[in-house]
Design a protein around this motif. Structure first.
Motif, PDB file in Angstrom:
ATOM      1  N   PRO A  32       0.812  -1.218   0.000  1.00  0.00           N
ATOM      2  CA  PRO A  32       0.000   0.000   0.000  1.00  0.00           C
ATOM      3  C   PRO A  32       0.842   1.263   0.000  1.00  0.00           C
ATOM      4  O   PRO A  32       0.338   2.345  -0.267  1.00  0.00           O
ATOM      5  N   ASP A  33       2.150   1.134   0.319  1.00  0.00           N
ATOM      6  CA  ASP A  33       3.048   2.288   0.300  1.00  0.00           C
ATOM      7  C   ASP A  33       3.661   2.533  -1.072  1.00  0.00           C
ATOM      8  O   ASP A  33       4.398   3.493  -1.254  1.00  0.00           O
ATOM      9  N   ALA A  34       3.383   1.621  -2.025  1.00  0.00           N
ATOM     10  CA  ALA A  34       4.007   1.761  -3.335  1.00  0.00           C
ATOM     11  C   ALA A  34       3.519   3.028  -4.028  1.00  0.00           C
ATOM     12  O   ALA A  34       2.350   3.408  -3.901  1.00  0.00           O
ATOM     13  N   PRO A  35       4.400   3.722  -4.765  1.00  0.00           N
ATOM     14  CA  PRO A  35       3.969   4.935  -5.475  1.00  0.00           C
ATOM     15  C   PRO A  35       2.901   4.612  -6.504  1.00  0.00           C
ATOM     16  O   PRO A  35       2.892   3.520  -7.092  1.00  0.00           O
ATOM     17  N   PRO A  36       1.951   5.524  -6.758  1.00  0.00           N
ATOM     18  CA  PRO A  36       0.927   5.285  -7.774  1.00  0.00           C
ATOM     19  C   PRO A  36       1.559   5.152  -9.156  1.00  0.00           C
ATOM     20  O   PRO A  36       2.664   5.632  -9.397  1.00  0.00           O
ATOM     21  N   PRO A  37       0.858   4.497 -10.095  1.00  0.00           N
ATOM     22  CA  PRO A  37       1.386   4.386 -11.471  1.00  0.00           C
ATOM     23  C   PRO A  37       1.604   5.762 -12.084  1.00  0.00           C
ATOM     24  O   PRO A  37       0.913   6.735 -11.764  1.00  0.00           O
ATOM     25  N   LYS A  38       2.567   5.851 -12.990  1.00  0.00           N
ATOM     26  CA  LYS A  38       2.915   7.134 -13.604  1.00  0.00           C
ATOM     27  C   LYS A  38       1.744   7.789 -14.337  1.00  0.00           C
ATOM     28  O   LYS A  38       1.571   9.015 -14.245  1.00  0.00           O
ATOM     29  N   PRO A  39       0.910   7.036 -15.106  1.00  0.00           N
ATOM     30  CA  PRO A  39      -0.231   7.713 -15.750  1.00  0.00           C
ATOM     31  C   PRO A  39      -1.175   8.365 -14.736  1.00  0.00           C
ATOM     32  O   PRO A  39      -1.703   9.453 -14.986  1.00  0.00           O
ATOM     33  N   MET A  40      -1.385   7.722 -13.573  1.00  0.00           N
ATOM     34  CA  MET A  40      -2.250   8.298 -12.546  1.00  0.00           C
ATOM     35  C   MET A  40      -1.629   9.566 -11.971  1.00  0.00           C
ATOM     36  O   MET A  40      -2.325  10.566 -11.724  1.00  0.00           O
ATOM     37  N   LEU A  41      -0.308   9.536 -11.753  1.00  0.00           N
ATOM     38  CA  LEU A  41       0.363  10.737 -11.246  1.00  0.00           C
ATOM     39  C   LEU A  41       0.267  11.884 -12.250  1.00  0.00           C
ATOM     40  O   LEU A  41       0.035  13.038 -11.865  1.00  0.00           O
ATOM     41  N   ALA A  42       0.454  11.573 -13.540  1.00  0.00           N
ATOM     42  CA  ALA A  42       0.387  12.614 -14.568  1.00  0.00           C
ATOM     43  C   ALA A  42      -1.014  13.228 -14.628  1.00  0.00           C
ATOM     44  O   ALA A  42      -1.167  14.453 -14.725  1.00  0.00           O
ATOM     45  N   ALA A  43      -2.051  12.381 -14.565  1.00  0.00           N
ATOM     46  CA  ALA A  43      -3.424  12.899 -14.591  1.00  0.00           C
ATOM     47  C   ALA A  43      -3.706  13.747 -13.355  1.00  0.00           C
ATOM     48  O   ALA A  43      -4.361  14.795 -13.444  1.00  0.00           O
TER      49      ALA A  43
END
Length: 219
Positions: A32-43
């Protein structure tokens, strides 16, 4: 090929790693501590900056409308509500919302904390305290060879055929041996006294026919 792991020098970080990998979530699932996927971060960044830019535009629009209303002779009370309270306040709230979203995204994008470093979870602190209280009667070592697995404690030895071993999980600093009835033993890689830790998966797969799986697979 033979491996032996000393189990007399656990540290609190071992229990913290076990909590993060095997108790806070199911082994094999992303942390659960893993960073969100890059497309989600970009959005998320796009939406945050959209709100940050739209806030000043709302304020500018309210000032322009208020000036127009004043020139047209609209009542002073209505002009005051539009110019000083309604749209400007909304614009400020929009900017604040965008800034908070951007701050949260940057926080989530950071790497998860190292379970070997403080602060430690409360469960790990309790487990570490219990381990130290009964360390004299605890485990001594774990040994793997071509015939099976031995767990040595202060009173006896327990031998398990590979067919009885359910799973072997792995993270950066540990293996986790799963026995019947969901008994799990932490095997720190730093505590190998015989054999190289990176060679254990090959013996495990050869004898069990199953791979050693990561506790927190990469997304």
């Amino acid at each position: 090929m033979e491996f032996e792991i000393r189990l007399e020098d656990y540290i609190i970080g071992d229990f913290a790693a076990f909590w993060h990998g095997c108790m806070r979530k199911r082994p094999g699932e992303p942390s659960p501590d893993a960073p969100p996927p890059k497309p989600m971060l970009a959005a998320g960044r796009f939406c945050s900056w959209f709100f940050i830019v739209m806030g000043p535009l709302c304020i500018f629009n309210s000032l322009w409308q208020g000036q127009s209303m004043c020139l047209e002779g609209t009542g002073a009370a209505i002009w005051f509500l539009n110019l000083c309270l309604t749209t400007p306040l909304g614009g400020v709230l929009v900017v604040v919302f965008g800034v908070l979203c951007l701050w949260q995204l940057r926080k989530n994008a950071e790497s998860p904390s190292d379970p070997m470093s403080p602060p430690y979870p409360r469960w790990a602190k309790r487990a570490w305290k219990r381990y130290r209280a009964r360390a004299a009667l605890g485990l001594r070592s774990c040994r793997f060879n071509g015939e099976g697995c031995w767990l040595h404690d202060a009173q006896s030895d327990h031998r398990y055929d590979y067919g009885m071993l359910e799973q072997l999980w792995e993270d950066a600093g540990h293996y986790y041996l799963v026995l019947p009835r969901s008994q799990i033993y932490i095997l720190p890689k730093r505590s190998f006294t015989k054999g190289a830790p990176e060679d254990l998966p090959a013996l495990w797969q050869e004898r069990t026919g199953t791979p050693v799986l990561p506790v927190s697979p990469a997304r």
